[in-house]
Write a protein that holds these residues in place. Structure first.
Motif, short mmCIF file in Angstrom:
data_model
loop_
_atom_site.label_atom_id
_atom_site.label_comp_id
_atom_site.label_asym_id
_atom_site.label_seq_id
_atom_site.Cartn_x
_atom_site.Cartn_y
_atom_site.Cartn_z
N GLN A 31 42.86 49.81 33.66
CA GLN A 31 42.21 49.51 35.00
C GLN A 31 42.46 48.08 35.24
N VAL A 32 43.30 47.87 36.27
CA VAL A 32 43.28 46.39 36.40
C VAL A 32 43.17 45.95 37.83
N LEU A 33 42.15 44.93 38.04
CA LEU A 33 42.09 44.67 39.41
C LEU A 33 43.02 43.24 39.70
N VAL B 1 53.53 40.68 41.30
CA VAL B 1 52.73 40.91 40.00
C VAL B 1 52.49 42.53 40.22
N THR B 2 52.27 43.01 41.07
CA THR B 2 52.05 44.41 41.15
C THR B 2 53.00 45.34 40.98
N GLU B 3 54.32 45.01 41.32
CA GLU B 3 55.62 46.02 40.88
C GLU B 3 55.62 45.85 39.30
N VAL B 4 55.43 44.65 38.55
CA VAL B 4 55.67 44.54 37.18
C VAL B 4 54.38 45.32 36.64
N ILE C 276 46.35 50.11 39.09
CA ILE C 276 46.22 49.01 39.78
C ILE C 276 45.29 49.05 41.01
N PHE C 277 44.47 48.02 41.19
CA PHE C 277 43.57 47.82 42.29
C PHE C 277 43.96 46.61 42.71
N GLY C 278 44.44 46.48 44.09
CA GLY C 278 44.81 45.08 44.64
C GLY C 278 43.79 44.65 45.60
N LEU C 279 43.37 43.43 45.60
CA LEU C 279 42.62 42.96 46.62
C LEU C 279 43.18 41.68 47.26
N GLU C 280 43.74 41.87 48.67
CA GLU C 280 44.08 40.63 49.24
C GLU C 280 43.44 40.34 50.27
#
Length: 88
Positions: free
Chosen positions: A58-60, A69-72, A80-84
């Motif tokens: 689990q990656v935030l 970074v998300t692509e890698v 992947i949980f992305g916060l922008e």
């Protein structure tokens, strides 16, 4: 592939979509947000490998940006949980 007029100089091993977003949006890091656009693909891969992120992890990702970074991270099989917060 992007041509010279479309940001060819932005090729740091990134996907074409990430280069296109950075070029077309004329995005520059905002100092007030502490932004850094990580762009060197070998360095990104080495960082993710060093962290030992694997399938099912689990990656935030805080500050997902254009997804460099998300692509890698996605290649690891992690969730992947992305916060922008920067809506540019």
């Amino acid at each position: 592939m992007l041509g010279q007029a479309d940001g060819e100089g932005l090729d740091f091993g990134l996907s074409e979509s990430a280069r296109r977003i950075l070029y077309q949006s004329k995005l520059h890091p905002k100092k007030a947000l502490g932004q850094v656009f990580l762009q060197d693909l070998p360095s990104l891969r080495a960082s993710v490998e060093f962290l030992g992120i694997g399938s099912g992890a689990q990656v935030l990702e805080i500050g997902s940006g254009v997804g460099n970074v998300t692509e890698v991270l996605l290649t690891t099989g992690a969730n992947i949980f992305g916060l922008e917060i920067d809506h540019r």
